[in-house]
Write a protein that holds these residues in place. Structure first.
Motif, PDB file in Angstrom:
ATOM      1  N   VAL A 131       0.640   8.613  -3.939  1.00 53.72           N
ATOM      2  CA  VAL A 131      -0.995   8.817  -2.776  1.00 53.72           C
ATOM      3  C   VAL A 131      -0.874   9.960  -3.148  1.00 53.72           C
ATOM      4  CG1 VAL A 131      -0.931   9.203  -0.797  1.00 53.72           C
ATOM      5  CG2 VAL A 131       0.136   7.462  -1.161  1.00 53.72           C
ATOM      6  N   GLN A 132      -0.225  11.322  -3.499  1.00 56.80           N
ATOM      7  CA  GLN A 132      -0.597  12.477  -3.582  1.00 56.80           C
ATOM      8  C   GLN A 132      -1.599  12.431  -5.064  1.00 56.80           C
ATOM      9  OE1 GLN A 132      -0.417  15.016  -1.781  1.00 56.80           O
ATOM     10  NE2 GLN A 132      -2.211  15.904  -3.197  1.00 56.80           N
ATOM     11  N   GLY A 133      -1.035  12.494  -6.172  1.00 61.51           N
ATOM     12  CA  GLY A 133      -1.981  12.200  -7.238  1.00 61.51           C
ATOM     13  C   GLY A 133      -3.406  11.445  -6.990  1.00 61.51           C
ATOM     14  N   LEU A 134      -3.388   9.981  -5.916  1.00 65.69           N
ATOM     15  CA  LEU A 134      -5.123   9.761  -5.798  1.00 65.69           C
ATOM     16  C   LEU A 134      -5.484  10.281  -4.967  1.00 65.69           C
ATOM     17  CD1 LEU A 134      -3.212   5.895  -5.572  1.00 65.69           C
ATOM     18  CD2 LEU A 134      -4.871   6.842  -7.060  1.00 65.69           C
ATOM     19  N   ASN A 135      -4.552  11.250  -4.233  1.00 65.18           N
ATOM     20  CA  ASN A 135      -5.869  12.043  -2.860  1.00 65.18           C
ATOM     21  C   ASN A 135      -6.661  13.097  -3.859  1.00 65.18           C
ATOM     22  OD1 ASN A 135      -5.107  10.807  -0.937  1.00 65.18           O
ATOM     23  ND2 ASN A 135      -3.237  11.650  -0.152  1.00 65.18           N
ATOM     24  N   ASN A 136      -5.222  13.705  -5.106  1.00 62.58           N
ATOM     25  CA  ASN A 136      -6.135  14.860  -5.918  1.00 62.58           C
ATOM     26  C   ASN A 136      -7.409  13.753  -6.723  1.00 62.58           C
ATOM     27  OD1 ASN A 136      -4.509  16.916  -5.211  1.00 62.58           O
ATOM     28  ND2 ASN A 136      -3.135  16.276  -6.807  1.00 62.58           N
ATOM     29  N   LYS A 137      -7.197  13.046  -7.485  1.00 62.46           N
ATOM     30  CA  LYS A 137      -8.308  11.901  -7.656  1.00 62.46           C
ATOM     31  C   LYS A 137      -9.586  11.775  -6.308  1.00 62.46           C
ATOM     32  CE  LYS A 137      -5.519   9.411 -11.307  1.00 62.46           C
ATOM     33  NZ  LYS A 137      -5.853   8.084 -12.040  1.00 62.46           N
ATOM     34  N   VAL A 138      -9.199  11.672  -5.691  1.00 63.67           N
ATOM     35  CA  VAL A 138      -9.887  11.537  -4.733  1.00 63.67           C
ATOM     36  C   VAL A 138     -11.287  13.014  -4.967  1.00 63.67           C
ATOM     37  CG1 VAL A 138     -10.845  11.072  -2.348  1.00 63.67           C
ATOM     38  CG2 VAL A 138      -9.584   9.715  -3.220  1.00 63.67           C
ATOM     39  N   THR A 139      -9.781  14.123  -4.394  1.00 68.05           N
ATOM     40  CA  THR A 139     -10.472  14.778  -4.250  1.00 68.05           C
ATOM     41  C   THR A 139     -12.006  15.462  -5.632  1.00 68.05           C
ATOM     42  OG1 THR A 139      -8.823  15.905  -2.577  1.00 68.05           O
ATOM     43  CG2 THR A 139     -10.080  17.648  -3.552  1.00 68.05           C
ATOM     44  N   GLU A 180      12.027   5.489  -3.915  1.00 66.62           N
ATOM     45  CA  GLU A 180      11.170   4.467  -3.605  1.00 66.62           C
ATOM     46  C   GLU A 180       9.640   4.991  -3.273  1.00 66.62           C
ATOM     47  OE1 GLU A 180       7.967   1.971  -4.435  1.00 66.62           O
ATOM     48  OE2 GLU A 180      10.187   2.648  -5.556  1.00 66.62           O
ATOM     49  N   LEU A 181      10.841   6.169  -2.187  1.00 70.56           N
ATOM     50  CA  LEU A 181       9.529   7.011  -1.016  1.00 70.56           C
ATOM     51  C   LEU A 181       9.071   7.819  -1.825  1.00 70.56           C
ATOM     52  CD1 LEU A 181       7.872   6.975   1.540  1.00 70.56           C
ATOM     53  CD2 LEU A 181       9.829   8.206   2.995  1.00 70.56           C
ATOM     54  N   ALA A 182       9.561   8.776  -1.913  1.00 66.04           N
ATOM     55  CA  ALA A 182       8.897   9.517  -2.703  1.00 66.04           C
ATOM     56  C   ALA A 182       7.805   9.777  -4.194  1.00 66.04           C
ATOM     57  CB  ALA A 182      10.110  10.260  -2.846  1.00 66.04           C
ATOM     58  N   ARG A 183       8.554   8.880  -4.269  1.00 61.45           N
ATOM     59  CA  ARG A 183       7.275   8.287  -6.024  1.00 61.45           C
ATOM     60  C   ARG A 183       6.469   8.196  -5.688  1.00 61.45           C
ATOM     61  NH1 ARG A 183       6.095   3.958  -8.051  1.00 61.45           N
ATOM     62  NH2 ARG A 183       7.319   2.534  -7.257  1.00 61.45           N
ATOM     63  N   ARG A 184       6.234   6.883  -3.836  1.00 61.34           N
ATOM     64  CA  ARG A 184       5.006   6.307  -3.473  1.00 61.34           C
ATOM     65  C   ARG A 184       4.351   7.676  -3.473  1.00 61.34           C
ATOM     66  NH1 ARG A 184       4.768   0.204  -2.360  1.00 61.34           N
ATOM     67  NH2 ARG A 184       6.475  -0.655  -3.843  1.00 61.34           N
TER      68      ARG A 184
END
Length: 123
Positions: A43-51, A35-39
């Motif tokens: 989070v990394q995907g969301l960070n990429n979107k934010v960037t 679950e932690l790895a999935r999250r």
């Protein structure tokens, strides 16, 4: 001896229970790690979107600044053109006034010339 057997049996049961709890805890740990790895991926995907959004915002901000400058330049040109149009309108009005004045003078001179010519003809 029976007491020892009972004690051994209790210890075996306790060991089995402890083993079952440990196995269950290990399974829960594995699930939590998954679950932690999935999250973390989320989070990394969301960070990429934010960037990407930040970069797009910077590009858009630059474009807005560029368009704002062009708008200011166009407004200035428009103001200058309006001033020039007013100036030309004033000049046109003045020239029309002068034309009318000169036309009247011309008519007056022409009439006087005609009178003079008629007077000369009568002589």
């Amino acid at each position: 001896m029976d007491k020892i057997k009972e004690k051994l049996e209790k210890l075996r049961i306790e060991a089995d229970n402890s083993y079952a709890r440990a196995t269950k805890a290990e399974e829960e740990i594995k699930q939590l790690k998954d679950e932690l790895a999935r999250r973390e991926q989320e989070v990394q995907g969301l960070n990429n979107k934010v960037t990407l959004l930040q970069e797009e915002g910077e590009r858009t901000g630059g474009r807005v600044n560029e368009l704002t400058e062009k708008n200011r330049a166009l407004e200035l040109s428009t103001e200058q053109a309006e001033r020039r149009a007013k100036q030309l309108e004033s000049e046109k009005t003045e020239l029309e006034r002068q034309l009318e004045e000169m036309s009247k003078k011309y008519e007056g001179v022409r009439e006087e010339l005609e009178k003079t010519l008629r007077g000369l003809e009568e002589l």
